[in-house]
Design a protein around this motif. Structure first.
Motif, PDB file in Angstrom:
ATOM      1  N   ALA A 425       0.837  -1.211   0.000  1.00  0.00           N
ATOM      2  CA  ALA A 425       0.000   0.000   0.000  1.00  0.00           C
ATOM      3  C   ALA A 425       0.870   1.259   0.000  1.00  0.00           C
ATOM      4  O   ALA A 425       0.576   2.234  -0.702  1.00  0.00           O
ATOM      5  N   ARG A 426       1.974   1.227   0.758  1.00  0.00           N
ATOM      6  CA  ARG A 426       2.876   2.383   0.804  1.00  0.00           C
ATOM      7  C   ARG A 426       3.496   2.634  -0.578  1.00  0.00           C
ATOM      8  O   ARG A 426       3.506   3.759  -1.078  1.00  0.00           O
ATOM      9  N   LEU A 427       3.979   1.546  -1.217  1.00  0.00           N
ATOM     10  CA  LEU A 427       4.581   1.675  -2.551  1.00  0.00           C
ATOM     11  C   LEU A 427       3.570   2.216  -3.556  1.00  0.00           C
ATOM     12  O   LEU A 427       3.906   3.011  -4.444  1.00  0.00           O
ATOM     13  N   CYS A 428       2.316   1.777  -3.428  1.00  0.00           N
ATOM     14  CA  CYS A 428       1.274   2.228  -4.356  1.00  0.00           C
ATOM     15  C   CYS A 428       0.985   3.711  -4.163  1.00  0.00           C
ATOM     16  O   CYS A 428       0.825   4.453  -5.137  1.00  0.00           O
ATOM     17  N   LYS A 429       0.914   4.139  -2.928  1.00  0.00           N
ATOM     18  CA  LYS A 429       0.629   5.557  -2.663  1.00  0.00           C
ATOM     19  C   LYS A 429       1.750   6.423  -3.243  1.00  0.00           C
ATOM     20  O   LYS A 429       1.492   7.404  -3.941  1.00  0.00           O
ATOM     21  N   GLU A 430       2.997   6.028  -2.973  1.00  0.00           N
ATOM     22  CA  GLU A 430       4.140   6.784  -3.511  1.00  0.00           C
ATOM     23  C   GLU A 430       4.143   6.758  -5.039  1.00  0.00           C
ATOM     24  O   GLU A 430       4.411   7.766  -5.682  1.00  0.00           O
ATOM     25  N   GLY A 431       3.853   5.581  -5.594  1.00  0.00           N
ATOM     26  CA  GLY A 431       3.858   5.428  -7.058  1.00  0.00           C
ATOM     27  C   GLY A 431       2.809   6.311  -7.708  1.00  0.00           C
ATOM     28  O   GLY A 431       3.077   6.993  -8.706  1.00  0.00           O
ATOM     29  N   LEU A 432       1.615   6.329  -7.130  1.00  0.00           N
ATOM     30  CA  LEU A 432       0.538   7.132  -7.710  1.00  0.00           C
ATOM     31  C   LEU A 432       0.855   8.636  -7.588  1.00  0.00           C
ATOM     32  O   LEU A 432       0.584   9.405  -8.502  1.00  0.00           O
TER      33      LEU A 432
END
Ligand SMILES: [Zn+2]
Length: 438
Positions: A425-432
């Motif tokens: 979830a953290r990687l996704c938030k940063e990625g988005l």
């Protein structure tokens, strides 16, 4: 002479209900299933050999791992950001600009999010189309999780509004070097050439893809005849229909997989059946983009080869094979009556038929097939009826307890081993954030 027994490293699941998904779709009650290495080595009773681990599966169901033959892991990050639009607007105003803004980190996060959802829903193998850049990130994520992946970069050499296209040379060069690096790098990873769709590809590109794919023994994966405006566009560019155009360039046959195929002429339908070109049916996506209803029962009658997929998350918005099974059956019934496309036919599309597309010995519980399995807990949605119907109409990912690929457990207790969902979830938030700020 006394000698120690030879210790094996098999696993025996005991006392399960096996939904074999074999030709007759047999169901075996209270049966053991043994796996060793990446294969199923026994089905029956008392199969344990010295050294085997025994897993009690009493009260559980085992099915072959589900196979989705059309996904876009690279788009998972964009779910709920491209809703309520028809195909060409959806591509031009949302998906292409988003894909163009992807970084390696955001691509990896998107793949990781998608793979987690696929494994949590019992999907063990996918035919996936990446974007133009950062395709290695998809392979990296798949190899960490242990899902079977067939994937290729999207190839586009006609001008593109979002600047996503490349020239012919760059597109072919990067596709070939990815194929060189990833195709069969491990038994689970395969390169599949992926020209995006006819309006994005010159004839020269499609011909070069055909030659390179066949030289390397790779599948060819593209979209065709998804939407009426697209069909018109293809006619304007090529002077003919999608499937006919592809066939004239040599892109037909069992190694060519075409997503959607909703708007076909009778001649194109016959061509698919005659050449055994694969049709990849995506019911959820077809509904949401209002693309139309594929004539699946009529096409099956003609002998067309059909398998299933969720397509990308922005046009579904789930990657749930149970939802696709259910929608595939339901969508035909208002048009053709309640007996159209029965559960058994749909179940085959997500198992046996998908395996045939990938030319993989899987999609069935049988000795010699790959040890790709789903353990389901039927207590979540209890049924006393036909388990094949239950898989199509009743169950959903809540019932998935474990997912095994090639003899390894890749999903258990809500997690992919080695990946924490907080980290994903953290990687996704940063990625988005990266994609939106670029
Ligand atoms: Zn697609």
């Amino acid at each position: 002479v006394d000698s120690d027994p030879v210790l094996t490293l098999g696993t025996v699941f005991t006392g399960a209900r096996l939904i074999t998904c074999n030709q007759q779709l047999e169901v075996l009650e209270e049966t053991d299933l043994r796996i060793e290495g990446d294969q199923i080595t026994g089905i029956g009773r008392e199969l344990a050999k010295p050294g085997d681990s025994i897993v009690s599966a009493r009260g559980l169901w085992i099915t072959p791992g589900f196979i989705q033959t059309h996904t876009h892991l690279v788009q998972t990050l964009f779910r709920d950001l491209a809703d309520d639009l028809p195909l060409l607007d959806w591509l031009r105003t949302r998906i292409w600009p988003f894909e163009a803004a992807h970084t390696p980190q955001s691509t990896y996060a998107s793949a990781r999010l998608g793979i987690t959802e696929l494994l949590s829903g019992g999907t063990t193998a996918i035919l996936d189309m990446a974007s133009v850049h950062h395709t290695s990130e998809i392979f990296k994520a798949a190899s960490e999780a242990g899902i079977r992946l067939w994937c290729g970069k999207a190839q586009m050499d006609r001008p593109n509004e979002a600047g996503l296209s490349e020239d012919f040379e760059s597109s072919m060069q990067s596709a070939c070097s990815l194929a060189e690096h990833w195709h069969q790098k491990t038994p689970l990873l395969h390169y599949a050439f992926a020209p995006r769709f006819v309006p994005s590809c010159t004839d020269a590109l499609l011909i070069a893809v055909r030659e390179e794919a066949r030289k390397r023994g790779c599948l060819i994966h593209t979209h065709s005849s998804e939407n009426l405006d697209e069909v018109e566009l293809v006619r304007a560019i090529t002077g003919t229909d999608n499937v006919i155009h592809l066939d004239r360039l040599g892109l037909s046959g069992p190694d060519v997989a075409l997503a959607h195929c909703i708007h076909l002429t009778p001649e194109e339908e016959d061509l698919l059946a005659r050449t055994q070109t694969r049709l990849l049916h995506c019911p959820g996506s077809n509904f949401k983009l209002a693309s139309g209803l594929a004539r699946i029962p009529e096409l099956l009658k003609k002998g067309v080869h059909i398998s299933l997929g969720a397509d990308g998350a922005p046009c579904n918005n789930r990657l749930d094979i149970f939802a696709e099974l259910r929608l595939a059956a339901l969508m035909q019934k208002p048009r053709l009556g309640a007996t159209a496309l029965p559960a058994a036919d749909v179940l085959k599309m997500a198992t046996q038929k998908g395996a045939e597309v990938l030319q993989l010995a899987a999609g069935q519980l049988a000795v010699g097939k790959k040890a790709d399995l789903v353990l389901l807990d039927p207590k979540k949605l209890w049924t006393g009826g036909d388990p094949r119907s239950a898989l199509v109409y009743t169950m959903d990912p809540r019932c998935v307890r474990e997912t095994w690929v090639a003899g390894c457990c890749c999903y258990r207790d809500g997690e992919v081993p080695g990946w924490s969902s907080e980290e994903t979830a953290r990687l996704c938030k940063e990625g988005l954030d990266e994609v939106r700020n670029s």
